[in-house]
Design a protein around this motif. Structure first.
Motif, mmCIF file in Angstrom:
data_model
loop_
_atom_site.group_PDB
_atom_site.id
_atom_site.type_symbol
_atom_site.label_atom_id
_atom_site.label_comp_id
_atom_site.label_asym_id
_atom_site.label_seq_id
_atom_site.Cartn_x
_atom_site.Cartn_y
_atom_site.Cartn_z
ATOM 1 N N MET A 62 0.895 -0.610 0.360
ATOM 2 C CA MET A 62 -0.392 -0.036 -0.081
ATOM 3 C C MET A 62 0.935 1.051 -0.248
ATOM 4 O O MET A 62 2.359 1.569 0.490
ATOM 5 N N ASN A 63 0.608 2.336 -0.129
ATOM 6 C CA ASN A 63 0.811 3.636 -0.370
ATOM 7 C C ASN A 63 0.444 4.474 0.315
ATOM 8 O O ASN A 63 -0.905 4.253 0.505
ATOM 9 N N SER A 64 1.268 5.998 0.750
ATOM 10 C CA SER A 64 0.282 6.658 1.845
ATOM 11 C C SER A 64 0.438 8.101 1.047
ATOM 12 O O SER A 64 2.017 8.502 0.617
ATOM 13 N N MET A 65 -0.434 8.448 0.785
ATOM 14 C CA MET A 65 -0.051 10.212 0.473
ATOM 15 C C MET A 65 -0.556 11.174 1.472
ATOM 16 O O MET A 65 -2.189 10.627 1.858
ATOM 17 N N MET B 237 5.765 4.525 -9.245
ATOM 18 C CA MET B 237 4.709 3.936 -8.173
ATOM 19 C C MET B 237 4.208 2.813 -8.867
ATOM 20 O O MET B 237 2.718 3.468 -9.883
ATOM 21 N N LEU B 238 4.160 1.463 -8.855
ATOM 22 C CA LEU B 238 3.627 0.679 -9.118
ATOM 23 C C LEU B 238 2.839 -0.140 -7.457
ATOM 24 O O LEU B 238 4.098 -0.602 -6.683
ATOM 25 N N ASP B 239 2.094 -0.158 -7.240
ATOM 26 C CA ASP B 239 1.271 -0.725 -5.621
ATOM 27 C C ASP B 239 2.307 -0.358 -5.530
ATOM 28 O O ASP B 239 2.418 -0.848 -4.078
ATOM 29 N N GLY B 240 2.153 1.328 -5.188
ATOM 30 C CA GLY B 240 3.074 1.846 -3.848
ATOM 31 C C GLY B 240 4.108 1.201 -3.615
ATOM 32 O O GLY B 240 4.766 1.711 -2.993
ATOM 33 N N ALA B 241 5.563 1.096 -4.956
ATOM 34 C CA ALA B 241 6.752 0.441 -5.178
ATOM 35 C C ALA B 241 7.064 1.828 -5.950
ATOM 36 O O ALA B 241 6.677 1.326 -6.942
ATOM 37 N N ILE B 242 8.526 2.545 -5.757
ATOM 38 C CA ILE B 242 8.781 3.092 -6.105
ATOM 39 C C ILE B 242 9.510 2.510 -7.372
ATOM 40 O O ILE B 242 9.497 1.295 -6.995
ATOM 41 N N THR C 53 16.003 -9.426 -16.707
ATOM 42 C CA THR C 53 13.949 -9.551 -16.545
ATOM 43 C C THR C 53 14.144 -8.260 -15.605
ATOM 44 O O THR C 53 14.264 -8.154 -14.523
ATOM 45 N N ASP C 54 13.533 -6.960 -15.935
ATOM 46 C CA ASP C 54 13.138 -6.040 -14.880
ATOM 47 C C ASP C 54 12.174 -6.210 -14.732
ATOM 48 O O ASP C 54 10.886 -5.141 -15.290
ATOM 49 N N SER C 55 11.548 -6.294 -13.313
ATOM 50 C CA SER C 55 10.786 -6.764 -12.934
ATOM 51 C C SER C 55 9.971 -5.884 -11.438
ATOM 52 O O SER C 55 11.445 -5.133 -11.191
ATOM 53 N N SER C 56 8.945 -5.780 -10.872
ATOM 54 C CA SER C 56 9.109 -5.155 -10.168
ATOM 55 C C SER C 56 9.109 -5.916 -8.831
ATOM 56 O O SER C 56 9.251 -7.350 -9.028
ATOM 57 N N ASP C 57 8.876 -5.670 -7.611
ATOM 58 C CA ASP C 57 8.902 -6.738 -6.778
ATOM 59 C C ASP C 57 8.434 -7.869 -6.898
ATOM 60 O O ASP C 57 7.150 -8.177 -7.420
ATOM 61 N N PRO C 58 8.856 -9.035 -5.319
ATOM 62 C CA PRO C 58 7.771 -10.402 -6.095
ATOM 63 C C PRO C 58 6.174 -10.107 -5.131
ATOM 64 O O PRO C 58 5.939 -11.034 -4.755
#
Length: 294
Positions: free
Chosen positions: A1-4, A52-57, A160-165
């Motif tokens: 999750m992310n927080s603004m 940001m994707l799914d709250g991750a930079i 493989t330039d992926s986001s986190d698992p």
């Protein structure tokens, strides 16, 4: 999750509990839920535009070059003649931008599952999305897993330039994926994959390296500095079908004039060698990444 909150974006994740990086946001440029993930693009006070994707930079304009150059040139410069390249993920275009600069590279296929990341990067992240419109690059919207199943013995290097698992990238960190990578390579092929940070995700690094070692005769882990990633550092696993390879000694080296012409800002042959020099506690922990998946 992310927080603004109060004009600040804070990256909050169960992957690194108790740790958060915050960026002051001047403007939210775009926010949507695609078929696969939450996408947020903002203009920050100190780091330019950020994705940001799914709250991750995923990247900021200020420091993205470190990640994209290293995930590209560590494998490319370890190969004697990298002509045909596959990029799985990387829909922002940054890795494709760097790979396309290499003079030996003739053909790049980029496969990303989320067409919205591709289109929004073209709209809001022009410095990165240069890679998506390079004439060497063919963009395919689809599942990298399925793409690999239908392409055997075709590529010199696969990145493989992926986001986190988590979410759509979760299966890219498991052993069956590495078996598909192996099958898609030419006999002397090399793979490189985002593999997490040793400071907050040591178990993830151990597991990912273990999967790579179970499939490839030579596998190793390297690091680079990216200030806006958790702990300021990210790592890559590299694997090769050439059992004589020494990843820490690049086969292709560029002089300063060539690097300037290629607009390379972080990578050189000294940085290449240094990326494989790991602290003692990391070496000890990674010794437990066995050649069989436990």
């Amino acid at each position: 999750m992310n927080s603004m909150k109060s004009g600040w974006f804070s990256e909050l994740s169960d992957l690194w509990p108790g740790v958060a990086l915050s960026l002051e946001v001047e403007e939210v440029l775009h926010s949507e839920r695609s078929q696969f993930q939450e996408i947020l693009i903002v203009n920050t006070k100190s780091h330019g535009r950020a994705l940001m994707l799914d709250g991750a930079i995923q990247c900021t304009e200020r420091d993205e070059f470190s990640y994209h150059e290293m995930i590209s040139y560590l494998p490319l410069c370890s190969h004697s003649k990298p002509k045909n390249i596959l990029i799985v993920g990387g829909g922002d275009g940054g890795t494709a931008r760097e790979v396309a600069k290499h003079p030996d590279v003739e053909r790049i296929i980029l496969v990303d599952i989320d067409d919205r990341v591709i289109e929004l990067s073209k709209q809001y992240l022009p410095r990165l999305s240069l890679g998506l419109i390079n004439p060497k690059v063919t963009v395919v919207v689809g599942d990298g897993f399925e793409f690999l199943r239908n392409h055997h013995g075709e590529f010199d290097v696969i990145i493989t330039d992926s986001s986190d698992p988590v979410g759509p990238a979760e299966h890219l960190f498991k052993q069956p994926y590495y078996e598909l990578l192996k099958a898609a390579l030419k006999p002397d092929g090399i793979i490189a994959s985002q593999a997490g940070t040793i400071w907050e995700s040591m178990q993830q690094v151990q597991n990912t390296l273990g999967h790579c070692k179970a499939v490839f005769p030579v596998a190793t882990y390297a690091v680079t500095a990216v200030p806006t990633y958790p702990t300021g550092q990210i790592g890559f696993v590299l694997g090769s079908l050439d059992n004589q390879i020494n990843f820490a000694e690049p086969k292709r080296m560029f002089n300063n004039e060539e690097l300037d012409q290629m607009e390379i800002r972080y990578y050189n042959d000294k940085i290449h060698r240094a990326a494989f020099v790991l602290p003692r506690f990391v070496e000890k922990n990674l010794q437990s990444a066995q050649k069989t998946n436990s």
